[in-house]
Design an enzyme around this catalytic site. Structure first.
Site, PDB file in Angstrom:
ATOM      1  N   GLY A 102      26.969  -3.141 -33.778  1.00 58.97           N
ATOM      2  CA  GLY A 102      27.718  -3.318 -32.641  1.00 58.97           C
ATOM      3  C   GLY A 102      27.614  -2.224 -31.674  1.00 58.97           C
ATOM      4  CG  ASP A 137      32.047  -1.621 -31.223  1.00 58.37           C
ATOM      5  OD1 ASP A 137      31.051  -1.746 -31.678  1.00 58.37           O
ATOM      6  OD2 ASP A 137      33.296  -1.969 -31.597  1.00 58.37           O
ATOM      7  NE  ARG A 138      29.999  -0.122 -37.315  1.00 62.78           N
ATOM      8  CZ  ARG A 138      29.557  -0.480 -38.274  1.00 62.78           C
ATOM      9  NH1 ARG A 138      29.224  -1.688 -38.610  1.00 62.78           N
ATOM     10  NH2 ARG A 138      29.428   0.194 -39.484  1.00 62.78           N
ATOM     11  CG  ASP A 190      36.871   2.057 -33.011  1.00 65.81           C
ATOM     12  OD1 ASP A 190      38.121   1.903 -32.546  1.00 65.81           O
ATOM     13  OD2 ASP A 190      36.048   1.768 -32.525  1.00 65.81           O
ATOM     14  CB  THR A 249      39.085  -6.572 -32.970  1.00 65.19           C
ATOM     15  OG1 THR A 249      39.361  -6.533 -31.624  1.00 65.19           O
ATOM     16  CG2 THR A 249      39.377  -8.014 -33.557  1.00 65.19           C
ATOM     17  CB  THR A 303      62.490  -8.290 -44.366  1.00 69.06           C
ATOM     18  OG1 THR A 303      63.239  -8.749 -45.392  1.00 69.06           O
ATOM     19  CG2 THR A 303      61.038  -8.842 -44.029  1.00 69.06           C
TER      20      THR A 303
END
Length: 241
Positions: A94, A96-97, A116, A119, A171
């Protein structure tokens, strides 16, 4: 999204990626964001993009030409990054990577592990000689939480925050403990396995939830929220001609 004046980041924003955006919607949104900071669209001279949402690319390219008078440079095959990619198929990595790896090595040297929190939660490894070696990909915190809320009918949506204790007394705190401490533990475990293969390496985190997880992680040494934008600037400078 960020606006640089030479090497100075003068403004930046974090937006939700909407696959349905048209060029006009995206262009008008960016113009309004600039206007809110007292900046004019005419001041934009070039645009560089790292996209991992292909359906958005035509809208971004159309907005660039129609509203800013410049065709965006998309980081991908054929773009000079200055970093050898030691991946079986470099085209699979990707944008972004790669951008994060370029910026991380430029700023902090190597060997380097970049975590990172986007998403997906990605781990990227850069050698001491500035080579991208590969990494690991895990589900992102937000999509993991969405799956939990959607599939477990009795569990409510909770704020992503540190609970008072790992032993939740209600919870909400129990879910927060599982999410926050669980992801911190995953980071420490994956980083530990990477270090066992390559030796000691500096660990850098970025992404929207990096600060939250970094406070609970024994492995993360620094958080740089602007790493991706810095990487875009560096790659733009290497391709300016």
């Amino acid at each position: 999204m960020g606006l640089f004046k030479d090497r100075e980041l003068v403004a930046h924003w974090r937006l939700t990626s909407r696959r349905e955006w048209t060029a006009d919607e995206f262009g008008l949104l960016v113009k309004q964001l600039l206007a809110d900071r007292g900046l004019e669209a005419g001041s934009v001279r070039d645009i560089v993009v790292a996209s991992v949402v292909p359906p958005l690319n035509p809208a971004i390219e159309g907005a660039g030409t129609a509203y800013f008078g410049c065709r965006p440079l998309f980081v991908g095959p054929g773009v000079k990054t200055g970093m050898p990619i030691r991946y079986d198929n470099p085209r699979e990595v990707g944008a972004d990577r790669i951008i994060n790896a370029v910026a991380g090595y430029e700023l902090y040297g190597g060997p380097l592990i970049i975590v990172d929190f986007g998403t997906a939660t990605t781990f990227d490894v850069v050698s001491a000689h500035g080579e991208y070696l590969g990494g690991a990909i895990a589900p992102g915190i937000a999509i993991s939480c969405e799956a939990l809320f959607a599939r477990a009918a009795k569990l409510p949506r909770v704020e992503l925050a540190r609970p008072p204790s790992v032993i939740g007394k209600n919870t909400a705190h129990s879910m927060q403990a599982g999410i926050v401490f669980g992801f911190a533990g995953m980071v420490d475990a994956v980083v530990g396995r990477i270090r066992a293969e390559i030796g000691n390496a500096f660990v850098l985190a970025t992404g929207g939830l990096a600060e939250l997880i970094a406070r609970e992680s024994a492995a993360i040494q620094k958080v740089d929220q602007l790493l991706t934008l810095t990487g875009l600037r560096i790659v733009y400078e290497r391709n300016r001609a």
